[in-house]
Design a protein around this motif. Structure first.
Motif: not given
Length: 265
Positions: A66, A70-71, A101, A103-104, A118, A156, A158, A218
């Motif tokens: 991260d 993040a992502g 992650n 999702c990010q 995010l 999470h 973030e 998330m």
């Protein structure tokens, strides 16, 4: 049916996610399923792995630590090396899920989500707890079909969906609001901590694209596939015994994976 679960560069929930799909196939009695954990570099070197699959899962973790947000770095790796193949996959009758992650990562790759981010939780630290979410009644997500309220874990730092009102309005208009955080009574959290664990705009916990085939969430459904994974399972088990109800084997997370497999079977 082949399911690809990505790994590499700090994604660390690939085994749990693959197991969830396999356990779901056993529960449903579906035998013709292949679940493969594949490093993203393998797909870059041989995109046929992606092309031949029906479901792509991007699991949770901390890709690239991260360090650049993040992502961000993992999404750029896909964008710079697999963008055409990824877009082709999205254009077909196939499913994609990004968890935590994942999702990010997904929100940086899906054009419909390009005007949101995010960001760090309002409380300022990592949150690991069980939460309640409600499926938006207007949403058409394949993954959430015929579901209403779910009890799932989050983990999470973030996880706050952040956007302006215009972007939020567009998401609502497109029926992209998939899951929203609720309190113990089933009412929307209204940004109240800990029911909304990160301060997410509109109590957002998940989004889906217009097609309903892509879900970016998330919460971690793969960590809630069994009843005994829930934080309150001993109390609920005792209530079931006293009321002479059957003690459930599976948790709410299993329902999400069931919908995905049923879509193709």
């Amino acid at each position: 049916m082949k399911i690809i679960v990505l790994s590499g560069y700090g994604l660390n929930c690939e085994k749990e996610t693959a197991f969830a799909f396999m356990e779901c196939s056993r529960k449903l009695g579906i035998s013709n399923i292949e679940v493969k954990i594949v490093h993203v570099n393998e797909i870059i070197n041989d995109p046929s792995e992606l092309k031949s699959s029906s479901i792509l899962a991007i699991p949770g973790g901390f890709s690239y630590g991260d360090d650049t947000g993040a992502g961000n770095a993992f999404a750029l790796r896909i964008e710079n090396n697999l963008l055409n193949e990824f877009q082709e996959f999205l254009s077909q009758d196939k499913l994609v899920i990004g968890i935590c992650n994942g999702c990010q990562i997904l929100v940086k790759l899906i054009p419909e989500f390009s005007n949101l981010a995010l960001i760090r939780n309002d409380i300022g630290n990592y949150q690991c707890r069980w939460i309640r979410v409600k499926v938006d009644s207007q949403n058409n997500s394949v993954w959430l079909r015929n579901l209403d309220e779910l009890y799932l874990p989050i983990a999470h730092g973030e996880g706050k969906f952040f956007m302006d009102q215009s972007t939020l309005g567009q998401l609502i208009e497109n029926n992209s609001i998939a899951l929203r955080y609720t309190d113990e009574s089933g009412n929307y959290a209204n940004l109240q901590f800990p029911y909304n664990p990160n301060g997410s705009t509109y109590d957002l916990a998940a989004l889906s694209d217009k097609s309903g085939r892509v879900l970016a969430l998330m919460p971690h459904p793969e960590r809630g596939i069994f009843f005994t994974q829930q934080d309150d399972w001993p109390l609920k088990k005792e209530k079931c015994k006293r009321l002479r109800f059957a003690v459930p084997k599976y948790g709410d997370g299993m329902l999400i994976f069931e919908n995905a497999l049923k879509y193709f079977c």
